[in-house]
Design a protein around this motif. Structure first.
Motif, mmCIF file in Angstrom:
data_model
loop_
_atom_site.group_PDB
_atom_site.id
_atom_site.type_symbol
_atom_site.label_atom_id
_atom_site.label_comp_id
_atom_site.label_asym_id
_atom_site.label_seq_id
_atom_site.Cartn_x
_atom_site.Cartn_y
_atom_site.Cartn_z
ATOM 1 N N ARG A 1 16.329 -12.844 9.631
ATOM 2 C CA ARG A 1 16.103 -14.350 8.867
ATOM 3 C C ARG A 1 15.801 -14.898 9.678
ATOM 4 N N ASP B 1 11.951 -13.604 7.684
ATOM 5 C CA ASP B 1 11.723 -14.148 6.422
ATOM 6 C C ASP B 1 10.625 -15.719 7.356
ATOM 7 N N ILE C 1 9.052 -15.829 3.842
ATOM 8 C CA ILE C 1 9.417 -15.615 3.141
ATOM 9 C C ILE C 1 9.921 -16.560 2.428
ATOM 10 N N TYR D 1 12.499 -16.687 -1.619
ATOM 11 C CA TYR D 1 13.307 -16.177 -2.635
ATOM 12 C C TYR D 1 13.629 -17.023 -3.841
ATOM 13 N N LYS E 1 19.698 -15.044 1.259
ATOM 14 C CA LYS E 1 18.434 -14.288 1.689
ATOM 15 C C LYS E 1 18.995 -12.671 1.601
#
Length: 193
Positions: free
Chosen positions: A145, A148, A153, A155, A103
């Motif tokens: 993190r 995210d 979020i 990826y 990430k």
């Protein structure tokens, strides 16, 4: 030594605003505009970076040894810095499986780079420099993190071909630094050549 500490404080504080003061950062951007914020951020970061370079150079002239790492740690550090360069490169090569997995490869790369240098160097100025970056990277990685997770979020899965490209670029950059730039710019040749 005070200049190194001041430079580290300015540089890492600037790079920690998003970690510790995101609402303040957003308010400042809203008041000043994104471009003015970026210019101010860059100027302050550059000032901190220049103080780090100058302060580190001055501290190297009268080193205070805290510990003497065994010679084999230099080999481990060389391998870890290769990993760090591949991680740093993954931050800029789009669509890699590596970025999808970790990430935040740049922050993880900084963490790996700092840890590697702490293994191989035992002077006070090295511990201040690399230890500060290691602590910053650990906190920054954790905060990123959490952001995210809070923002949900995800990826994209990435492609193996892009990972190969990433490894080739990262390895080439590492080799350039390890075999030339580190000695030319810092005065320390990791492989003694």
């Amino acid at each position: 030594m005070w200049m190194l500490v001041l430079g580290l404080f300015i540089f890492l504080a600037t790079h920690s605003v998003r970690v510790f003061a995101e609402p303040w950062r957003q308010g400042l951007i809203a008041r000043t505009g994104a471009n003015q914020y970026k210019v101010a951020y860059s100027v302050v970061s550059l000032l901190g970076f220049l103080l780090i370079i100058y302060g580190y150079g001055m501290a190297r002239q009268a080193p205070i040894v805290l510990y003497s790492p065994p010679i084999f740690t230099k080999h481990i550090a060389a391998l870890l810095t290769l990993v760090a360069f591949i991680l740093l490169t993954a931050a800029y090569v789009p669509g890699t499986k590596l970025k999808a997995a970790v990430k935040h490869p740049m922050v993880l790369g900084v963490k790996t780079w700092a840890f590697a240098h702490l293994l191989a160097n035992g002077t006070l100025h090295d511990v201040l420099l690399f230890g500060s970056f290691l602590v910053w990277a650990v906190l920054s990685f954790r905060a990123a993190r959490k952001r995210d997770a809070a923002d949900r979020i995800s990826y994209p899965p990435g492609s193996a071909v892009r990972d190969v490209v990433n490894v080739i670029i990262g390895t080439a950059l590492w080799a350039g630094v390890a075999f030339w730039a580190h000695g030319a710019w810092i005065g320390v040749r990791p492989f003694g050549m």
